[in-house]
Design a protein around this motif. Structure first.
Motif, PDB file in Angstrom:
ATOM      1  N   CYS A  36     -23.011  68.950 -53.182  1.00 51.86           N
ATOM      2  CA  CYS A  36     -22.299  69.481 -52.135  1.00 51.86           C
ATOM      3  C   CYS A  36     -21.406  71.323 -52.966  1.00 51.86           C
ATOM      4  CB  CYS A  36     -20.833  68.789 -52.181  1.00 51.86           C
ATOM      5  SG  CYS A  36     -20.100  69.469 -50.415  1.00 51.86           S
ATOM      6  N   SER A  61     -24.042  73.141 -45.500  1.00 50.48           N
ATOM      7  CA  SER A  61     -25.279  73.847 -46.078  1.00 50.48           C
ATOM      8  C   SER A  61     -26.380  72.876 -46.018  1.00 50.48           C
ATOM      9  CB  SER A  61     -25.133  73.569 -47.923  1.00 50.48           C
ATOM     10  OG  SER A  61     -24.187  72.457 -48.030  1.00 50.48           O
ATOM     11  N   GLY A  62     -26.032  71.282 -45.580  1.00 53.01           N
ATOM     12  CA  GLY A  62     -26.756  69.922 -45.409  1.00 53.01           C
ATOM     13  C   GLY A  62     -27.461  69.314 -46.295  1.00 53.01           C
ATOM     14  N   ASN A  63     -26.925  70.186 -47.429  1.00 55.71           N
ATOM     15  CA  ASN A  63     -27.772  69.352 -48.858  1.00 55.71           C
ATOM     16  C   ASN A  63     -27.548  67.513 -48.570  1.00 55.71           C
ATOM     17  OD1 ASN A  63     -27.632  72.093 -50.054  1.00 55.71           O
ATOM     18  ND2 ASN A  63     -27.041  71.356 -51.554  1.00 55.71           N
ATOM     19  N   CYS A  64     -26.030  67.566 -48.446  1.00 57.08           N
ATOM     20  CA  CYS A  64     -25.790  66.265 -47.907  1.00 57.08           C
ATOM     21  C   CYS A  64     -26.989  65.209 -47.378  1.00 57.08           C
ATOM     22  CB  CYS A  64     -24.874  65.718 -47.682  1.00 57.08           C
ATOM     23  SG  CYS A  64     -24.019  66.751 -46.243  1.00 57.08           S
ATOM     24  N   CYS A  88     -16.290  71.440 -46.205  1.00 52.49           N
ATOM     25  CA  CYS A  88     -18.075  72.224 -45.883  1.00 52.49           C
ATOM     26  C   CYS A  88     -18.201  72.596 -45.535  1.00 52.49           C
ATOM     27  CB  CYS A  88     -18.389  70.550 -44.565  1.00 52.49           C
ATOM     28  SG  CYS A  88     -19.730  71.064 -43.728  1.00 52.49           S
ATOM     29  N   MET A  89     -19.147  73.278 -45.275  1.00 50.90           N
ATOM     30  CA  MET A  89     -20.171  75.047 -45.391  1.00 50.90           C
ATOM     31  C   MET A  89     -21.055  74.401 -44.207  1.00 50.90           C
ATOM     32  SD  MET A  89     -22.501  75.616 -47.239  1.00 50.90           S
ATOM     33  CE  MET A  89     -22.302  77.111 -48.167  1.00 50.90           C
ATOM     34  N   LEU A 121     -25.173  66.137 -39.926  1.00 55.73           N
ATOM     35  CA  LEU A 121     -23.796  67.100 -39.573  1.00 55.73           C
ATOM     36  C   LEU A 121     -24.153  66.982 -38.124  1.00 55.73           C
ATOM     37  CD1 LEU A 121     -25.672  70.689 -41.128  1.00 55.73           C
ATOM     38  CD2 LEU A 121     -24.385  68.284 -42.014  1.00 55.73           C
ATOM     39  N   THR A 158     -19.509  73.030 -52.149  1.00 51.63           N
ATOM     40  CA  THR A 158     -17.900  73.042 -52.141  1.00 51.63           C
ATOM     41  C   THR A 158     -17.220  71.844 -52.362  1.00 51.63           C
ATOM     42  OG1 THR A 158     -18.097  72.422 -49.725  1.00 51.63           O
ATOM     43  CG2 THR A 158     -18.926  74.968 -50.051  1.00 51.63           C
TER      44      THR A 158
HETATM   45  S1  SF4 Z   1     -23.289  68.920 -48.648  1.00 49.06           S
HETATM   46 FE1  SF4 Z   1     -22.725  67.947 -46.903  1.00 49.06          FE
HETATM   47  S2  SF4 Z   1     -20.634  68.513 -47.134  1.00 49.06           S
HETATM   48 FE2  SF4 Z   1     -21.528  69.667 -48.463  1.00 49.06          FE
HETATM   49  S3  SF4 Z   1     -21.009  71.418 -47.836  1.00 49.06           S
HETATM   50 FE3  SF4 Z   1     -23.333  71.011 -47.289  1.00 49.06          FE
HETATM   51  S4  SF4 Z   1     -23.016  69.669 -45.691  1.00 49.06           S
HETATM   52 FE4  SF4 Z   1     -21.286  69.825 -45.847  1.00 49.06          FE
END
Ligand code: SF4
Length: 69
Positions: free
Chosen positions: A54, A15-18, A12-13, A28, A56
């Motif tokens: 996600c 990104s906050g997409n999830c 996990c980097m 997060l 990554t």
């Molecule tokens: S989508 Fe969620 S799990 Fe994937 S990198 Fe972003 S914050 Fe982390």
């Protein structure tokens, strides 16, 4: 039908997409790493969408022992 969600904190980097696609399921933490709050907070299709989005591939979704994502 039990769904299990696993986030690999090493991948996990933050990104906050999830958390955007499935709020209430992912959030997060203080260090900007996604954690699973409540598997039941969103329907399965939203969870799968979030996991596939996600960047990554840090999220695994397992249902009845089968890896969906
Ligand atoms: S989508 Fe969620 S799990 Fe994937 S990198 Fe972003 S914050 Fe982390």
């Amino acid at each position: 039908m039990a769904i299990e969600i696993v986030v690999d904190p090493e991948l996990c980097m933050g990104s906050g997409n999830c958390a955007f696609w499935a709020p209430g399921v992912f959030e997060l933490d203080d260090e900007g790493i996604s954690e699973v709050l409540s598997v039941g907070a969103q329907p399965e299709d939203k969870i799968i969408l979030a996991a596939k989005g996600c960047p990554t591939q840090a999220i695994s979704v397992i249902k009845d022992g089968e890896k969906l994502v």
